[in-house]
Structures are given as C-alpha cells and as structure tokens.
Scaffold this active site. Structure first.
Site, PDB file in Angstrom:
ATOM      1  N   CYS A  80      21.022  25.755   2.473  1.00 34.02           N
ATOM      2  CA  CYS A  80      19.684  25.403   2.929  1.00 34.02           C
ATOM      3  C   CYS A  80      18.681  26.441   2.430  1.00 34.02           C
ATOM      4  CB  CYS A  80      19.668  25.340   4.460  1.00 34.02           C
ATOM      5  SG  CYS A  80      18.006  25.158   5.136  1.00 34.02           S
ATOM      6  N   LEU A 132       1.923  -6.304   8.531  1.00 37.43           N
ATOM      7  CA  LEU A 132       2.601  -7.362   7.782  1.00 37.43           C
ATOM      8  C   LEU A 132       3.826  -6.820   7.072  1.00 37.43           C
ATOM      9  CD1 LEU A 132      -0.533  -9.004   6.117  1.00 37.43           C
ATOM     10  CD2 LEU A 132       0.875 -10.008   7.906  1.00 37.43           C
ATOM     11  N   ASP A 145      -8.242  -5.032   0.944  1.00 37.04           N
ATOM     12  CA  ASP A 145      -7.915  -3.622   1.151  1.00 37.04           C
ATOM     13  C   ASP A 145      -9.060  -2.944   1.909  1.00 37.04           C
ATOM     14  OD1 ASP A 145      -6.507  -1.340   1.084  1.00 37.04           O
ATOM     15  OD2 ASP A 145      -6.762  -0.954  -1.060  1.00 37.04           O
ATOM     16  N   CYS A 195      17.157  28.395   5.704  1.00 36.13           N
ATOM     17  CA  CYS A 195      17.884  29.318   6.571  1.00 36.13           C
ATOM     18  C   CYS A 195      19.160  29.867   5.931  1.00 36.13           C
ATOM     19  CB  CYS A 195      18.219  28.656   7.910  1.00 36.13           C
ATOM     20  SG  CYS A 195      19.493  27.386   7.790  1.00 36.13           S
ATOM     21  N   CYS A 197      21.536  20.494   6.012  1.00 36.17           N
ATOM     22  CA  CYS A 197      21.680  21.873   6.460  1.00 36.17           C
ATOM     23  C   CYS A 197      22.492  21.872   7.754  1.00 36.17           C
ATOM     24  CB  CYS A 197      20.286  22.448   6.709  1.00 36.17           C
ATOM     25  SG  CYS A 197      20.267  23.884   7.764  1.00 36.17           S
ATOM     26  N   CYS A 234      17.902  26.647  12.400  1.00 38.91           N
ATOM     27  CA  CYS A 234      17.197  26.591  11.107  1.00 38.91           C
ATOM     28  C   CYS A 234      15.710  26.397  11.382  1.00 38.91           C
ATOM     29  CB  CYS A 234      17.728  25.438  10.261  1.00 38.91           C
ATOM     30  SG  CYS A 234      16.736  25.139   8.781  1.00 38.91           S
ATOM     31  N   ARG A 259      -7.905  -1.295  14.876  1.00 31.98           N
ATOM     32  CA  ARG A 259      -6.523  -1.582  15.186  1.00 31.98           C
ATOM     33  C   ARG A 259      -5.861  -0.434  15.953  1.00 31.98           C
ATOM     34  NH1 ARG A 259      -1.725  -2.950  10.998  1.00 31.98           N
ATOM     35  NH2 ARG A 259      -1.096  -0.820  11.252  1.00 31.98           N
ATOM     36  N   TYR A 275     -19.671  29.451  16.184  1.00 29.65           N
ATOM     37  CA  TYR A 275     -20.423  28.769  17.233  1.00 29.65           C
ATOM     38  C   TYR A 275     -20.461  29.621  18.499  1.00 29.65           C
ATOM     39  CZ  TYR A 275     -21.546  25.182  20.738  1.00 29.65           C
ATOM     40  OH  TYR A 275     -22.118  24.475  21.760  1.00 29.65           O
ATOM     41  N   ASP A 276     -19.280  30.139  18.868  1.00 28.67           N
ATOM     42  CA  ASP A 276     -19.215  30.973  20.063  1.00 28.67           C
ATOM     43  C   ASP A 276     -20.060  32.229  19.900  1.00 28.67           C
ATOM     44  OD1 ASP A 276     -15.742  30.201  20.908  1.00 28.67           O
ATOM     45  OD2 ASP A 276     -17.618  29.098  21.187  1.00 28.67           O
ATOM     46  N   GLU A 311      -3.661 -16.287   0.581  1.00 27.39           N
ATOM     47  CA  GLU A 311      -5.027 -15.765   0.508  1.00 27.39           C
ATOM     48  C   GLU A 311      -4.972 -14.303   0.102  1.00 27.39           C
ATOM     49  OE1 GLU A 311      -4.765 -16.356   4.782  1.00 27.39           O
ATOM     50  OE2 GLU A 311      -6.075 -14.621   5.040  1.00 27.39           O
ATOM     51  N   LYS A 313      -5.083 -10.341   0.080  1.00 21.46           N
ATOM     52  CA  LYS A 313      -4.923  -9.291   1.079  1.00 21.46           C
ATOM     53  C   LYS A 313      -6.022  -8.276   0.811  1.00 21.46           C
ATOM     54  CE  LYS A 313      -1.533  -6.208   3.151  1.00 21.46           C
ATOM     55  NZ  LYS A 313      -2.359  -5.018   3.221  1.00 21.46           N
ATOM     56  N   LYS A 337       2.708  -7.868  -2.472  1.00 27.64           N
ATOM     57  CA  LYS A 337       1.856  -6.859  -3.086  1.00 27.64           C
ATOM     58  C   LYS A 337       1.781  -7.024  -4.605  1.00 27.64           C
ATOM     59  CE  LYS A 337       0.901  -4.221   0.497  1.00 27.64           C
ATOM     60  NZ  LYS A 337       1.071  -2.820   0.377  1.00 27.64           N
ATOM     61  N   ALA A 361     -15.480  29.838  16.090  1.00 30.62           N
ATOM     62  CA  ALA A 361     -15.745  31.262  16.322  1.00 30.62           C
ATOM     63  C   ALA A 361     -17.222  31.568  16.063  1.00 30.62           C
ATOM     64  CB  ALA A 361     -14.855  32.104  15.423  1.00 30.62           C
ATOM     65  N   LYS A 402       1.086 -17.270   4.921  1.00 28.07           N
ATOM     66  CA  LYS A 402       1.308 -17.521   6.348  1.00 28.07           C
ATOM     67  C   LYS A 402       1.821 -18.945   6.527  1.00 28.07           C
ATOM     68  CE  LYS A 402      -2.553 -14.495   7.332  1.00 28.07           C
ATOM     69  NZ  LYS A 402      -3.980 -14.395   7.631  1.00 28.07           N
TER      70      LYS A 402
HETATM   71  S1  IVH Z   1      -3.065 -11.312   8.651  1.00 32.73           S
HETATM   72  C1  IVH Z   1      -0.592 -10.909  12.500  1.00 32.73           C
HETATM   73  N1  IVH Z   1      -4.465 -11.597   6.464  1.00 32.73           N
HETATM   74  O1  IVH Z   1      -3.247  -6.081   6.093  1.00 32.73           O
HETATM   75  C2  IVH Z   1      -1.085 -10.799  11.097  1.00 32.73           C
HETATM   76  N2  IVH Z   1      -4.009  -9.389   7.213  1.00 32.73           N
HETATM   77  O2  IVH Z   1      -0.785  -4.609   5.919  1.00 32.73           O
HETATM   78  C3  IVH Z   1      -2.442 -10.275  11.006  1.00 32.73           C
HETATM   79  N3  IVH Z   1      -5.006  -7.644   5.837  1.00 32.73           N
HETATM   80  O3  IVH Z   1      -3.178  -5.096   9.434  1.00 32.73           O
HETATM   81  C4  IVH Z   1      -2.826  -9.921   9.658  1.00 32.73           C
HETATM   82  N4  IVH Z   1      -5.980  -8.979   4.402  1.00 32.73           N
HETATM   83  O4  IVH Z   1      -5.467  -5.280   8.267  1.00 32.73           O
HETATM   84  C5  IVH Z   1      -3.907 -10.726   7.320  1.00 32.73           C
HETATM   85  N5  IVH Z   1      -5.734 -11.986   4.587  1.00 32.73           N
HETATM   86  C6  IVH Z   1      -5.193 -11.142   5.439  1.00 32.73           C
HETATM   87  C7  IVH Z   1      -5.323  -9.744   5.286  1.00 32.73           C
HETATM   88  C8  IVH Z   1      -4.712  -8.901   6.197  1.00 32.73           C
HETATM   89  C9  IVH Z   1      -5.780  -7.722   4.745  1.00 32.73           C
HETATM   90  C10 IVH Z   1      -4.571  -6.386   6.456  1.00 32.73           C
HETATM   91  C11 IVH Z   1      -4.605  -6.336   7.950  1.00 32.73           C
HETATM   92  C12 IVH Z   1      -3.212  -5.961   8.358  1.00 32.73           C
HETATM   93  C13 IVH Z   1      -2.709  -5.312   7.119  1.00 32.73           C
HETATM   94  C14 IVH Z   1      -1.209  -5.284   7.045  1.00 32.73           C
END
Ligand code: IVH
Length: 740
Positions: A419, A88, A125, A422, A437, A443, A144, A41-42, A121, A123, A316, A39, A292
C-alpha cells in the site's frame, strides 16, 4: 485594541468598515459568493467594535456590531417532493436499446407481436425542475436535489419566460410539471462575453443562474424550459405519454418539437440517428435521446427501481475522443482498501471539458486484459505512452487506445504489491478484481476515505463537512477527526481547546458555529443512512435500504449481526476449505467432496440453532446474498471495526426505518415468497408490485415467511411452507391482493 486616531479619522474609518462589512454580508449571504475570508471578515468586525468602544458617540444606529450573527436569508428553503424525482437508466449501444424493449415485453408478459409504442425525444443537457400548480397558478418550483428533497427556487422560476404563471384553461386542479431548465448556445455565448463570470458550459450557466439567492439576477439570465414529465396530478392527463405531453403544450408549456412515436427498436434507433445528425445545429446542448413507453397503463405496471423508472431509457450519444500523453500512474487507496490506479494526463480538451485524470480500474486493465484474462486492447498501458482519452456524459474519463509507435518505455508498468499510503502488504484475493491494502483502519488512506464516504450525500450529508474538510481535520492534531464518532464530539472538544476553530484560517465565528449546528442536526439519523454510511464492502444504498426495511431498527439489526456471527465464520471457513479442495481434489468426485467438506464444516462442531437461523434469515433477504451477508456480519463482529461502530452509535439517535409505503395494504410489512410459475404476471412484476404494497420479497422460505404464492410446479418451497404452517395462496388469490 488601542487606537490613536483623531475623531475625524475614526469617523471616516467607521464609515469605511461599515461599508465593507455590508458588502461582505451581501456577497456571502445573498450572492452565494464570499469575497473575503472569514478571518478577514472577523478582523473587520473586531476593528469596528474597538473603534465604537473608543468613540462611543460615533457609533451608528444600525451598526453591523449590533447585528448578532447577522445571517439574513440563507440559502434556499427545502422542498419535499411529493413524488420522487427520478433519474434515467443509461444506454450506450443499439443492443442496450433492444434489450430495453425485450425486458419490457417480458416484464409485462407481452407477446412479440403485441403492439408496444415508445416516445423518443432529445435528452436536454440542463437541470431538472418541478413546478407545482394549484388552481392553475404556479405555487412552487423546486430543483431535483437528491430526488426526495430539493431546493425551493419559486421566486427564481417565476422570472423564466417559458414558465407560465397561470395555466391556460383545462389543467387539473393540482398539476406538477417537470422538465429541464437550459440555456441556448447563443445566450450562453452572450452571457459569457458580457456577464460577471465565465461559465464552463451552458449547463453550468443554467444551474448557476437558477440557483441565485437574488431572483433579480436569475431574471437577467436568459433561461428556458422544456416540459417533458409530471409528478402529482389531481386528474390524469391522458392515456399515453405523447398525449400527456400534448396536453402540457395546451396548458402553455414549451415541449420539444422533435418528439416522435416509435413502434419498436428499429424506429427508436432511426430517431436517435436523426436527432444526433441535428445535434450541432439545434442551438442547445443535448446528450442523448430518451425513450419512454407510450402507454401510461404500462408505465404504471412497470413502475420504478430505486432511482429510475423501468419504462424509460436514456440512449446517450457516443463519447468524445482526444489524444494526450500519460504522464504518470498514481495509486489511490479507497475506503475498502482497493488500490485504484489513476492516469495523470497532460491536460487535454475532450468535448469542451479539460481532462487531466482518467481511471485505469485495476492492474488487469493496465495490462490490457479483462478480469477473465481475455484481451481488451492490443497492448498494455505504460507511463509516457500516448493515449486516446474518451468521455461519455458525466462518466469519469477513460482510456480507449494506446499509440504503440510512440512508446518510450521498454518495460510494462509494475503494479505495487504494498500500500503506498501505509506500507502494508496489498493482496489480491482469488475472485477479486482489485488488489487491497491489508492495513484496515490503521491505514490512514482507508480511514480518511471511509470518513469521506461517511459524510457523503447519501450518508450523513453534513453541510460544511465535505471531503476537503475531512482531510483537514484528519491531519489536524489539536482537533482531529479520525473516526466517525469524532465528528459528533467536535464541538465539545473545540470548547475545551485553547486554539479554537473560529480562530483558524478558513474559519471564523460564523462558519464554525454553522458547522457545529449542521453536525448537531445529523445526530438524529435514519437507520438506512447509518447503514450506508458505515461504508461496508458490498453494502450500497439499495442494500442499506433493504436491510433497514428488513430489520426495522438498530437494536434488532445489531442483535441479528451478533447472532449470525458464528455462522459467518463457518461460511468463511467453508469457502476456504472448498478453495483448498478445488486446488487438490482429483477431477472425479470433486463435486461430491466439495459438498461434503461444506457440510462437515457447517455441522462440526454443531452450530447453535439461533446462529443458523439468523444467517438464513439474512441470506434469505431477496437481492442480498451470502457475499454481502458475510461482509456485513464481519464488519459488526471484527473487534477493531466494532468498537468504532459502538463509539459512533453512542453519539447518535438512530431513527427506525420508515414504515412501508402502503401501510394499509393487506400485505404491508409481510415477507412473501413466490414459487412455481406465475401465469398472469411475471415474477419481476409480482415482486415489484409486492414491494410497492409494502411487503418484503424473500428468495427462500423460513420461519419469518408470512405468505407463499405458489404457482403450478411449486416444489420444495411450498412443501417447506406447508411444514411450517405458513399460509399458501395461488396466483388468483395473489392477483386479488395485488389489485388493492
Ligand atoms: S424524463 C422519471 N425526459 O435527464 C423520468 N428526462 O439523466 C423523468 N432529462 O433527471 C425524466 N431531458 O433531468 C426526461 N426528455 C427528457 C429529459 C430528461 C433531460 C434529464 C432529467 C433527468 C436526467 C436523467
């Protein structure tokens, strides 16, 4: 607009307005961070235009007034991933890891003593990125996105030092490298101290930095990259996961030094413990360990589920915990009417994130029982209690424990039986874990939640029309959206309105036009998305895709729903009668009586053969079942829901389901039933292989079955196939097809 400025004042004002509009354009389009409302901006643009009319001589050559709809580089281009980017499967306990190894052995039919190696390996973040190299040169980088379509961030990726522009010799001609973009703790702290804004954590900082419209900004951010996977390849990298990752390192990528090879569950768990102990001193965030299957030929046989590979698992790290006070229990009403209790908490930091809500699931959970009535905690949960909150990964926070010594409330919490939105009665059906509900689409809470689901990412995914906007339009009286069809009449209704959307707070010419264009773009919608978007109970993304593949197009689906309706009614009636019977019938003869009741209801009065056939076809679709079938057919049959669907469909161009992936396979488009025991391939592998070849796998033989694969011991199904004249083959013939 009149003006009584002198020419000199007008010239100064024009200069000022031009600069402010240019800045707003820059912020909006290039920095993805608008600094003024549409607004405002306009208003700036209107004032400038009025001055230019009053003082035509002062008008500048490149005035913003002449840049109609001035929208330079907008967002990112889209990239269709040639191979989907998967996520995963998660594991939280040692037994999940043992189950993973067992499942893989059984899928591959490997004896317990056959060697089976895994890589383990960290994971990382961060956020995943796919890099495409052709002839050794980086040609494209994409995020992705939803796994199928990502954002083109090539220019930004080129600014990251860990991402080589050209590969060292030896790389295949086409190589898609996948890995994680992340930021170290030290770089994150420095950026937050000195940078333009404060990010909540390194992951957000990495994502915010990569997704910059201006690559110069990305270049100034300390991003890093670990390579751990690949997509399309013109030649294989190696025979094993570890070998392939080693080759990525040879081409010039950073790979994680903590990767280890494990010969089974015990070794995997040992690596997990070791990596967890190093977590605090690694210098970057990790949230678990990824295992893997090392042998790439096994990976190929294991293949993928809808969004995750069967050959990988993310184990995890445990959740983080904190104590806080439960201030209140709120009840939210979901799109299927479920009453979900939500804990409102005194805000508390759990693992670096401020938590103020937690899920309480349902009334049993609050009472301290699971859905079988077994205790899950030593006490119930009451407003005012001190509770321990935990977070694991991205999962919604939950309540782990209650401190009874600090309890102030003397009575257990009373779950509402009406509910809150509603006022309709809220009923818990036998066998259902939640109270629902009964208001249906009348609702408002259900209606608005259904709409939010309708526009969600895996459904219609309309840019600029998210949950917040749905709530606004739902409450609006001049330009309401109360059901899905209303979305597609929005632009036409807006035109006919005196109070136009563009003149509202929070909207302007640009954003209103953008919204209408985004809606228009979605008028043509794939059948899968439409089915999922309807928000029918039990019909998730996977079921929607299965249904779309099975029926092919919308008219066929609707005809099948209409045909099956009388059978679905019988199914419901039979269930009700059986429940009543169960309550009454004496213990002896119970089973026989129940079967008799079911038979009677299905056969008296006689059901049209077409209804029975449509029902059998639907419930025969592998992986669906009667509960889903009933819910689906009911949604299309119930008059109030059906008119809503019909009004929506009238607005759309529903695109038929995509042809099966492997169209040239001999079984593409066919319906296959496996029966008897298979000796060389497990049933799970056979099913996965058939689907990869574009076939549908059904659980029972019907007139729609094209092929029956019968192993030793095949019984009634093979007999039925014979009676129906369906082609029956043995396992060896199937293996010949599967090898294609
Ligand atoms: S393998 C087909 N390796 O975690 C499998 N993923 O929660 C491809 N990520 O989308 C993924 N570290 O972005 C793989 N050492 C690792 C990873 C990893 C982090 C992520 C990746 C994936 C997500 C799934």
């Amino acid at each position: 607009m009149s003006t009584d400025l002198t020419a000199a004042e007008a010239a100064a004002r024009i200069k000022d307005l031009t600069a402010r509009i240019a800045q707003a354009n820059e912020d909006y389009h290039r920095r993805d961070a608008p600094t003024i409302s549409d607004a405002d901006y306009d208003a700036l643009k209107r004032e400038l235009a009025a001055l230019e009319v009053a003082f035509p001589d002062l008008k500048q050559d490149n005035s913003p007034s002449d840049q109609v709809g001035a929208a330079p580089a907008e967002g990112f281009g889209k990239v269709m991933h040639r191979q989907r980017m998967m996520s995963l499967e998660n594991a939280f306990s040692d037994s999940d890891v043992a189950d993973f190894a067992t499942r893989i052995r059984s899928f591959l039919n490997l004896p317990a003593d056959a060697p089976l190696n895994f890589t383990a390996e960290p994971k990382i973040d961060g956020l995943s990125l796919s890099l495409r190299y052709e002839g050794g040169r980086l040609v494209q980088a994409a995020t992705r996105g939803d796994g199928t379509v990502g954002e083109n961030v090539t220019a930004n990726a080129r600014t990251i030092a860990d991402i080589p522009e050209t590969l060292l010799p030896g790389a295949p001609d086409v190589l898609e490298v996948r890995g994680e973009v992340y930021m170290t703790h030290a770089d994150f702290a420095r950026l937050n101290d000195t940078g333009p804004r404060t990010f909540a954590n390194p992951r957000n900082a990495a994502a915010g930095s990569l997704r910059q419209i201006d690559p110069a900004i990305t270049a100034a951010r300390p991003l890093r990259f670990f390579a751990y996977a690949w997509g399309e390849l013109s030649a294989p990298l190696a025979d094993t996961q570890a070998g392939a990752v080693a080759r990525l390192a040879e081409f010039g990528f950073q790979t994680n030094p903590l990767m280890q090879l494990c010969d089974g569950t015990d070794a995997m768990l040992a690596v997990w413990t070791g990596i967890e102990q190093q977590r605090a001193t690694l210098g970057y965030d990790i949230d678990g360990v990824v295992y893997k299957v090392d042998d790439l030929s096994y990976q190929a046989r294991l293949g993928f589920r809808s969004t995750t590979p069967r050959w990988a698992l993310a184990h995890k790290f445990p959740a983080e915990l904190a104590w806080t006070r439960l201030e209140a229990i709120d009840i939210q009403v979901g799109r299927t009417g479920a009453l979900s209790p939500v804990a409102r908490l005194q805000p508390v930091t759990v693992g670096g994130v401020v938590v103020s809500n937690a899920t309480l699931h349902n009334e049993d959970y609050i009472a301290g029982r699971d859905n079988t009535g077994a205790p899950i905690r030593d006490t119930d949960i009451r407003p005012g209690d001190w509770v321990q909150v935990y977070r694991a990964g991205d999962v919604i926070p939950k309540i782990a424990a209650v401190d009874q010594s600090q309890r102030t409330s003397s009575a257990p919490y009373q779950f509402p039986d009406h509910c809150p939105a509603c006022g309709s009665e809220a009923i818990r059906e036998p066998g259902d874990s939640v109270r629902r509900c009964t208001g249906g689409l009348a609702c408002p809470a259900q209606a608005v939640e259904k709409l939010k689901h309708f526009v969600s990412r895996a459904a219609f995914d309309i840019e600029g029309l998210g949950a917040k906007q749905i709530e606004m339009f739902f409450a609006d009286d001049t330009l309401p959206i109360r059901e899905p069809a209303d979305i597609f009449t929005l632009a036409a209704r807006d035109k006919a309105n005196l109070s136009r959307l563009k003149n509202r707070d929070g909207f302007g010419e640009r954003s209103a036009e953008k919204l209408f264009a985004a809606i228009e773009e979605r008028r043509a919608i794939p059948l899968t998305r439409l089915i999922f978007a309807l928000g029918i109970r039990h019909v998730g993304e996977v079921a929607a895709a299965t249904l779309a593949r099975h029926f092919g197009d919308l008219p066929t689906l609707i005809a099948a729903m209409d045909a099956a309706a009388p059978a679905a009614e019988r199914h419901i009636a039979a269930d009700e009668a059986v429940a009543a019977e169960r309550a009454q019938a004496a213990a002896q003869n119970r089973r026989a009586r129940i079967a008799e009741t079911r038979d009677r209801i299905w056969s008296d009065p006689p059901l049209p053969a077409a209804a029975r056939a449509a029902w059998d076809d639907l419930t025969g679709i592998d992986g669906l079942g009667a509960v889903l079938a009933q819910s689906l057919v009911t949604a299309f049959h119930q008059p109030t829901e059906r008119v809503v669907i019909d009004r929506l469909i009238a607005q759309l161009n529903v695109l038929p389901a995509e042809a099966p992936a492997a169209q040239d396979s001999p079984v593409a488009g066919q319906t296959i039933v496996f029966t008897g025991s298979l000796e060389k391939m497990t049933r799970a592998e056979a099913k996965a292989r058939a689907e990869a070849l574009g076939a549908k796998v059904a659980g029972s033989v019907s007139a729609k079955t094209d092929l029956v694969v019968a192993g030793p011991g095949a019984g009634s199904k093979a007999k039925k196939a014979e009676d129906l004249g369906i082609r029956i083959i043995d396992e060896d013939e199937w293996l010949a097809i599967a090898a294609t």
